[in-house]
Design a protein around this motif. Structure first.
Motif, PDB file in Angstrom:
ATOM      1  N   GLU C 219      -5.092  -6.274   0.292  1.00  0.00           N
ATOM      2  CA  GLU C 219      -6.352  -5.857   0.910  1.00  0.00           C
ATOM      3  C   GLU C 219      -6.516  -6.665   2.185  1.00  0.00           C
ATOM      4  O   GLU C 219      -6.606  -7.885   2.131  1.00  0.00           O
ATOM      5  N   TRP C 223      -4.884  -3.148   7.606  1.00  0.00           N
ATOM      6  CA  TRP C 223      -4.547  -1.802   7.091  1.00  0.00           C
ATOM      7  C   TRP C 223      -5.646  -0.802   7.450  1.00  0.00           C
ATOM      8  O   TRP C 223      -5.362   0.321   7.844  1.00  0.00           O
ATOM      9  N   ARG C 282      -2.792   6.942  -3.589  1.00  0.00           N
ATOM     10  CA  ARG C 282      -2.906   6.560  -2.171  1.00  0.00           C
ATOM     11  C   ARG C 282      -3.728   7.631  -1.475  1.00  0.00           C
ATOM     12  O   ARG C 282      -3.198   8.516  -0.821  1.00  0.00           O
ATOM     13  N   SER C 284      -6.004   7.423   0.892  1.00  0.00           N
ATOM     14  CA  SER C 284      -6.500   7.293   2.266  1.00  0.00           C
ATOM     15  C   SER C 284      -5.347   6.870   3.159  1.00  0.00           C
ATOM     16  O   SER C 284      -4.345   6.324   2.696  1.00  0.00           O
ATOM     17  N   GLU C 286      -5.275   4.575   5.194  1.00  0.00           N
ATOM     18  CA  GLU C 286      -5.170   3.120   5.172  1.00  0.00           C
ATOM     19  C   GLU C 286      -4.149   2.681   4.120  1.00  0.00           C
ATOM     20  O   GLU C 286      -3.254   1.871   4.389  1.00  0.00           O
ATOM     21  N   LYS C 287      -4.247   3.249   2.934  1.00  0.00           N
ATOM     22  CA  LYS C 287      -3.312   2.899   1.855  1.00  0.00           C
ATOM     23  C   LYS C 287      -1.914   3.393   2.175  1.00  0.00           C
ATOM     24  O   LYS C 287      -0.921   2.755   1.854  1.00  0.00           O
ATOM     25  N   ARG C 288      -1.860   4.540   2.807  1.00  0.00           N
ATOM     26  CA  ARG C 288      -0.543   5.094   3.114  1.00  0.00           C
ATOM     27  C   ARG C 288       0.143   4.283   4.210  1.00  0.00           C
ATOM     28  O   ARG C 288       1.337   4.050   4.159  1.00  0.00           O
ATOM     29  N   ARG C 290      -0.368   1.154   4.812  1.00  0.00           N
ATOM     30  CA  ARG C 290       0.012  -0.118   4.172  1.00  0.00           C
ATOM     31  C   ARG C 290       1.323   0.032   3.422  1.00  0.00           C
ATOM     32  O   ARG C 290       2.191  -0.841   3.459  1.00  0.00           O
ATOM     33  N   GLN C 291       1.479   1.172   2.770  1.00  0.00           N
ATOM     34  CA  GLN C 291       2.722   1.431   2.054  1.00  0.00           C
ATOM     35  C   GLN C 291       3.909   1.412   3.002  1.00  0.00           C
ATOM     36  O   GLN C 291       4.962   0.857   2.700  1.00  0.00           O
TER      37      GLN C 291
END
Ligand code: SF4
Ligand code: SF4
Ligand code: SF4
Ligand code: SF4
Ligand code: SF4
Ligand code: FES
Lengths: 150, 287, 335
Positions: C219, C223, C282, C284, C286-288, C290-291
């Protein structure tokens, strides 16, 4: 092998309320029509997403006919008005990428126009027959299923 | 003419908008989209001939609170997309504070110089046009030499080809497609939560980046732009395979103009072309 | 390392003398505005100053769409057919070091549990001639991921410009050695010293250290800040030489036949992680995003001991939203 006469496959998307009934009338009136068209009944021309047409060509159609109620007669009042605008674009787009008006046809055929249906459908089949098989589309589809050397 | 940064600061300070979608420069001087959320952030905003991105795309990608308001820095071609989004009920006029920019034409790459050969073709058709819908205006437009419409030449060439030749032209172009969907993601008018290309029950558009799968994808994407494309050329800019996508959308635009005397994104209260009809629409092509 | 001197005519001769039924040649050619790898190019552009092509050459090893098998049903019998595999060799001429290096990196993921026979065959059937690079821009960062202008990782043979007409040819691998013996038997040995341009890395970072920060900062506002600008187009993954996600789908030709295919896919798509239930872990951008960074600079490194990035900068040059992955990792390294 003797050369077989080319018999085109024509897919006809027809609305339930007018053209389908019209085609039915042609049948019950024993009017003669060529057997090359496969009818696909949809609720209204407004339901005919152009993607259906693409799918038809992709699945091997040599020609497509789209038919519904005359303007003002649509069971849902305005379905065919919206459809008509979309077709204006769609036919131009297909023409622009090389699928011209000999492959894609439109008509209004009401429930009482059995005779008109026969004339339209035979006319479309003849035009497509004259054009020959739609090899270009078949080629790109077959490309995917040929055992291509990787 | 008030300055962009001043306007932005005022908006963020008074909390009239929750953030401003704009442009900034990174430390190498490359221009990129930027979301300014505070008065300090506003200092990073800028606008120049490298501000090519159509930021209207973020209006549907980012969540705008129902009763909230966001600011957006927009040149006049981007404003067309904003108007179009309002016409299509995707956003409300009150939800956006448009900082219209007087624009001097944009160039594609961060390294491109601001000169005739590099300026986008779309700018030719927009030159000297000030923002059409805005809440504030900033910047100064400098005269620039208009680019040549090289696309028109190609367009005419295509029109004179036979169907078979046109097919071959497009088959060759579409074959390149890798189905990255950048053309869709970058397009301000492609905002469907689930794209038809992502539906698999039934699967209308084959997912494979093969000749057949690409043909159906590229045709359907272009068709969905009928009467809706605002001509921002973002799809073509984003396409990594260099497919001349705007030829297709331009063709759709020509049909809209010729058949219906319509251009999308010109007035917020105008009904959309494909969302409306006229009893007397041309039907010469229908038997 | 054996080194020879080779001149431009000898390279041209090599290209024309390779039997066309046995060899394909992939080389950079000028196509419109950008440099691209083009198959069987007559006039390859051997120019170390050229920018990297817009899209990497991975599709010649890991095609954008590849049939795994065909199926057919006759009566109640289902039969499977394997696709034919052309045993044709591929010569890649003038590969950028940041392209060539992607092959050994990709080999790891394609061989750690299941051995991807298609990928392996293609790699084994290829000979990569790398070319020392004299290009650099704000997007490049090969030196930060352990490579450099003259890095021979992934090359079988490596060329370094010597003067206008001559290159120093270094034999890197056994495959390269046999190739030189077979097709270039008459080269003069090189004994001098080579000079190359220095690379100025605009965003130097230590990839061994960034990993820990990424692992500890699942977190983080980085991101969110990137995710809100990223439009999720996956252009970055598709042009990238090391991205290797794929989707497996079946396509039918009619009711009784079809094929199973492997198509490129990417973690930047919203549907990539969408479950049949509708749940999307995932959910959003943002999460993608970050991945994307975590996979390249943390997970892959953790699992295979190297980062999933050659610093070629393609993802950045092509990003419609101006996102620069190197700059993000550089800023992480300064945290
Ligand atoms: S289709 Fe292309 S030119 Fe048209 S609005 Fe979308 S991105 Fe802009
Ligand atoms: S291509 Fe069509 S279905 Fe897909 S997002 Fe765009 S408008 Fe929607
Ligand atoms: S951006 Fe180009 S390559 Fe990507 S899906 Fe669109 S047309 Fe295909
Ligand atoms: S290319 Fe850029 S905008 Fe597109 S998914 Fe990658 S980082 Fe996001
Ligand atoms: S992540 Fe970007 S810089 Fe790294 S290898 Fe992929 S395309 Fe090149
Ligand atoms: S019901 Fe026939 S066109 Fe609408």
């Amino acid at each position: 092998m003797a050369e077989e006469k080319f018999e085109p496959k024509v897919v006809a998307f027809v609305c339930n309320w007018c053209t389908y009934t019209g085609a039915d009338l042609a049948g019950t009136s024993r009017l003669k029509q060529e057997p090359n068209a496969r009818l696909i009944r949809v609720p209204c021309t407004g339901r005919i997403d152009p993607v259906f047409v693409i799918k038809a060509f992709e699945s091997g159609a040599d020609g497509v006919l789209i038919s519904g109620c005359h303007p003002g007669d649509c069971h849902y009042n305005t379905g065919n008005f919206h459809a008509r605008r979309r077709w204006t674009f769609f036919k131009e787009l297909l023409n622009f990428v090389g699928i011209d008006s000999t492959r894609l046809h439109f008509s209004w055929v009401s429930a009482s126009e059995g005779k008109k249906w026969v004339d339209v459908v035979n006319g479309v089949i003849d035009t497509v027959r004259e054009q020959g098989p739609f090899l270009k589309y078949k080629e790109i589809k077959e490309h995917d299923f040929q055992e291509i050397e990787n | 003419m008030p300055d962009l940064i001043e306007i932005a600061k005022g908006l963020l300070e008074s909390k009239e908008v929750s953030f401003i979608i704009g442009y900034t420069k990174d430390r190498f001087g490359r221009v990129k989209p930027y979301i300014a959320k505070s008065v300090e952030d506003a200092n990073n905003l800028m606008f120049d001939h490298h501000s090519i991105h159509n930021l209207a795309v973020y209006l549907t990608r980012l969540k705008i609170p129902e009763n909230g308001r966001v600011g957006i820095v927009a040149k006049s071609c981007d404003i067309k997309a904003i108007i179009a989004l309002i016409q299509e009920n995707q956003i409300k006029r009150e939800q956006v504070y448009i900082i219209g920019m007087n624009c001097s034409g944009v160039v594609t790459h961060s390294t491109d110089e601001w000169k005739k050969e590099n300026i986008q073709i779309k700018c030719k058709y927009c030159a000297d046009k000030a923002p059409m819908l805005y809440d504030a205006v900033a910047g100064t437009a400098e005269p620039f030499e208009q680019p040549d419409d090289t696309q028109e030449v190609l367009m005419q060439k295509l029109e004179t080809m036979s169907s078979a030749e046109r097919w071959d032209f497009w088959a060759k172009e579409f074959e390149k497609c890798i189905k990255c969907y950048a053309c869709r993601q970058v397009c301000p008018m492609c905002y469907c939560e689930q794209c038809l290309a992502e539906k698999n029950q039934p699967q209308w558009i084959t997912t494979s980046p093969t000749p057949a799968g690409n043909f159906s994808w590229n045709i359907i994407k272009a068709f969905h732009m009928a009467g809706r494309c605002v001509g921002c050329h973002e799809c073509e800019r984003a396409c990594p395979m260099g497919i001349p996508l705007t030829l297709l959308t331009r063709k759709m635009g020509m049909v809209a103009g010729k058949e219906f005397n319509y251009r999308h994104g010109m007035a917020i209260d105008q009904p959309t072309l494909v969302g409306s009809y006229n009893f007397n629409d041309n039907e010469d092509f229908i038997k | 390392m054996k080194e020879f001197i080779i001149n431009t005519d000898e390279i041209a001769n090599l290209i024309s003398s390779l039997p066309a039924d046995k060899w394909d040649i992939l080389a950079p050619a000028k196509d419109g505005k950008s440099f691209d790898y083009v198959l069987s190019s007559d006039k390859p552009i051997i120019n170390s100053e050229a920018p990297p092509s817009k899209i990497s050459f991975k599709e010649y090893f890991f095609p954008k769409s590849e049939t795994l098998f065909y199926y057919k049903r006759e009566a109640n019998e289902i039969s499977l057919t394997e696709p034919k595999f052309a045993e044709k060799k591929l010569l890649v001429l003038a590969a950028k070091p940041c392209d060539a290096a992607s092959l050994p990196i990709l080999s790891k993921v394609f061989n750690w549990d299941y051995k991807d026979e298609f990928f392996n065959k293609r790699v084994n059937n290829s000979v990569i001639i790398g070319l020392s690079c004299a290009y650099s821009d704000e997007s490049c960062f090969c030196t930060s991921v352990g490579l450099d202008r003259n890095n021979t990782k992934g090359s079988d043979i490596f060329l370094t410009p010597f003067n206008d007409k001559q290159y120093v040819l270094s034999v890197v691998s056994d495959k390269g050695d046999s190739f030189v013996k077979e097709f270039l038997p008459n080269l003069t040995e090189f004994t001098g010293t080579k000079e190359t341009k220095e690379f100025i890395d605009n965003k130097p970072f230590d990839y061994k250290k960034t990993k820990d920060w990424i692992a500890a900062n699942f977190e983080n506002k980085i991101w969110a800040e990137t995710g809100e600008v990223c439009i999720g187009c996956a252009q970055c993954a598709f042009v990238c030489p090391t991205c290797h996600c794929f989707d497996i789908v079946d396509e039918n030709c009619d009711l009784n036949c079809g094929r199973r295919i492997k198509n490129w896919d990417a973690c930047q798509f919203g549907v990539f992680t969408k479950h049949a239930s509708g749940h999307n872990p995932r959910n959003s951008q943002e999460k993608r995003y970050r991945q994307r960074v975590s996979h390249k600079f943390d997970y892959y490194y953790e699992k295979f001991g190297e980062v999933l990035c050659t610093g070629c900068g393609r993802c950045t040059r092509g990003c419609p939203a101006g996102i620069d992955i190197g700059e993000i990792v550089f800023s992480i390294s300064n945290q």
